[in-house]
Motif scaffolding. Structure first.
Motif, short mmCIF file in Angstrom:
data_model
loop_
_atom_site.label_atom_id
_atom_site.label_comp_id
_atom_site.label_asym_id
_atom_site.label_seq_id
_atom_site.Cartn_x
_atom_site.Cartn_y
_atom_site.Cartn_z
N ASP A 16 0.66 -1.72 -0.06
CA ASP A 16 -0.33 0.25 -0.30
C ASP A 16 0.81 0.91 0.38
OD1 ASP A 16 0.85 0.49 2.07
OD2 ASP A 16 -1.31 -0.27 3.87
N ALA A 17 0.04 2.36 -0.16
CA ALA A 17 0.68 3.82 -0.21
C ALA A 17 1.64 4.02 1.30
CB ALA A 17 0.04 4.20 -1.33
N GLU A 18 1.20 3.58 2.33
CA GLU A 18 2.01 3.52 3.13
C GLU A 18 3.32 2.79 4.09
OE1 GLU A 18 -0.91 3.05 6.55
OE2 GLU A 18 -2.10 4.45 5.55
N ARG A 19 4.09 2.36 2.61
CA ARG A 19 4.74 1.63 2.38
C ARG A 19 4.58 0.83 3.28
NH1 ARG A 19 9.50 6.32 2.51
NH2 ARG A 19 8.83 7.55 0.54
N ARG A 20 3.69 -0.64 3.39
CA ARG A 20 3.47 -1.68 4.35
C ARG A 20 3.49 -2.43 3.38
NH1 ARG A 20 5.42 1.26 7.31
NH2 ARG A 20 4.50 1.48 9.96
N LEU A 21 3.79 -3.55 3.50
CA LEU A 21 4.04 -5.01 3.25
C LEU A 21 2.41 -5.92 3.80
CD1 LEU A 21 4.09 -6.53 0.25
CD2 LEU A 21 6.46 -7.79 1.41
N LYS A 22 1.65 -6.09 3.06
CA LYS A 22 0.42 -6.87 4.43
C LYS A 22 0.46 -8.16 3.52
CE LYS A 22 -1.11 -2.59 5.84
NZ LYS A 22 -2.71 -1.58 6.28
N LEU A 29 -5.12 -10.08 9.09
CA LEU A 29 -4.01 -10.10 8.29
C LEU A 29 -2.96 -10.23 9.72
CD1 LEU A 29 -1.94 -7.42 7.14
CD2 LEU A 29 -2.58 -6.59 9.59
N ILE A 30 -2.45 -11.57 8.37
CA ILE A 30 -1.35 -12.51 9.74
C ILE A 30 0.17 -11.49 9.70
CG2 ILE A 30 -2.78 -14.28 9.33
CD1 ILE A 30 -0.91 -15.00 6.96
N SER A 31 0.36 -10.72 8.32
CA SER A 31 1.60 -10.35 8.24
C SER A 31 2.02 -8.32 7.90
CB SER A 31 2.43 -11.23 7.54
OG SER A 31 3.91 -10.65 8.00
N GLU A 32 2.73 -8.25 8.23
CA GLU A 32 2.58 -7.25 8.09
C GLU A 32 4.68 -6.37 8.09
OE1 GLU A 32 1.84 -2.24 8.95
OE2 GLU A 32 -0.10 -3.51 10.06
N ASN A 33 4.91 -5.98 6.92
CA ASN A 33 6.28 -5.93 6.52
C ASN A 33 6.37 -4.32 6.71
OD1 ASN A 33 7.74 -8.81 6.97
ND2 ASN A 33 6.08 -8.89 5.76
N VAL A 34 7.61 -3.89 6.43
CA VAL A 34 7.26 -1.75 6.14
C VAL A 34 8.87 -2.01 4.62
CG1 VAL A 34 8.87 -0.01 6.19
CG2 VAL A 34 7.68 -1.14 8.11
N LEU A 35 8.21 -1.76 3.93
CA LEU A 35 8.56 -1.57 2.69
C LEU A 35 9.69 -0.27 2.94
CD1 LEU A 35 5.67 -1.47 0.26
CD2 LEU A 35 7.73 -3.40 1.10
N LEU A 36 10.66 -0.44 1.86
CA LEU A 36 11.56 0.77 1.92
C LEU A 36 11.23 1.92 1.07
CD1 LEU A 36 15.36 -1.16 1.18
CD2 LEU A 36 13.98 -0.53 3.55
N ASP A 37 10.62 2.19 0.22
CA ASP A 37 9.77 3.13 -0.53
C ASP A 37 8.07 2.90 -0.71
OD1 ASP A 37 9.84 5.62 -1.88
OD2 ASP A 37 11.56 5.43 -3.15
N THR A 38 8.00 4.31 -1.34
CA THR A 38 6.51 3.59 -1.95
C THR A 38 6.48 2.98 -3.18
OG1 THR A 38 5.95 6.22 -0.97
CG2 THR A 38 4.18 4.96 -3.40
N PRO A 39 5.32 1.81 -2.51
CA PRO A 39 5.88 1.32 -4.10
C PRO A 39 4.39 0.97 -5.02
CG PRO A 39 3.52 0.47 -2.21
CD PRO A 39 4.73 1.38 -2.05
N VAL A 40 5.49 1.48 -6.18
CA VAL A 40 4.35 1.36 -7.54
C VAL A 40 3.93 0.32 -8.28
CG1 VAL A 40 5.18 3.46 -8.28
CG2 VAL A 40 6.62 1.27 -9.26
N SER A 41 4.36 -0.79 -8.60
CA SER A 41 3.76 -2.27 -8.86
C SER A 41 4.54 -3.43 -8.28
CB SER A 41 4.66 -2.36 -10.10
OG SER A 41 3.56 -3.52 -11.13
#
Length: 226
Positions: A16-22, A29-41
């Motif tokens: 998502d736009a909040e830089r989270r990989l859910k 929701l069983i897992s949530e990881n922080v992304l290093l940047d805003t995803p586009v794809s």
């Protein structure tokens, strides 16, 4: 939906736009990881033939593709810088040497842009800044810094390598702001093919197999499909 562990248990993955990989199982929701940047794809790719087939999750952000294995950071691919337009490079050389003032440089950059030259973010920022003192501060801040043109990823897809199966070896295909389409190898380390489009691709659709025959359809920002 992705079989993250190769055990037949498919889960929903959302970036998502909040830089989270859910990761969701059903609606939980069983897992949530922080992304290093805003995803586009985001795409799922298979890079190994060993059993069980464990996929890699590729998340495109800015000029990078972050590869995750079992939801852990595994590898990062960076799109190489775009070659500089000679007209733009000449403007900055003259500006820093004093052979051209800021107003003349801005006029020359605007003319280059209107002529179809894809400018760097540095030139775009200078054009979009109106106050002379702010333009002067920008030029002084960039003095001595090399002029580079780092493009960003606008879209991403996968193409299967040689077998038409869900978990067959596959390769990432990237579209960039500079109008390039890059095909990576199975490992996501090396560019094995490159195409240049007249405009920035925003959507990719791929059919066929890379080692056999394939068709790549690109919808671009200029309203055309190639």
């Amino acid at each position: 939906l992705v079989d993250l562990n190769g055990d037949g248990d498919y889960k929903l993955i959302v970036a998502d736009a909040e830089r989270r990989l859910k990761v969701y199982r059903n609606t939980s929701l069983i897992s949530e990881n922080v992304l290093l940047d805003t995803p586009v794809s985001m795409c799922v790719t298979y890079t190994e033939t060993s059993k069980p087939r464990v996929p890699s999750v590729a998340v495109a952000s800015g000029p990078h593709v972050f590869i995750y294995r079992r939801l852990r950071p595994y590898y990062k691919f960076s799109v190489p810088p775009t070659p500089l337009a000679q007209a733009e490079a000449n403007v900055w050389t003259k500006l820093h040497s004093g052979a051209m003032d800021i107003a003349e440089a801005v006029d020359a950059l605007v003319a280059a842009r209107d002529g179809g030259t894809l400018l760097t973010t540095r030139s775009v920022d200078l054009i979009n800044t109106e106050a002379l003192d702010e333009r002067t501060a920008l030029v002084d801040a960039w003095r001595g810094a090399p002029l580079t043109h780092q493009t960003v990823i606008t879209c991403m897809e996968v193409i299967r390598k040689n077998m038409d199966e869900e978990d067959a070896l596959s390769q990432l295909v990237l579209g960039t702001e500079a109008g390039s389409v890059l095909v990576l190898d199975v490992t996501g380390v090396t560019i094995v093919n490159r195409f240049q489009l007249p405009s920035t691709p925003v959507y990719l659709a791929i059919t066929g197999l890379y080692d056999v025959e394939y068709r790549l359809v690109c919808a671009c920002r200029n309203g055309s499909i190639y």
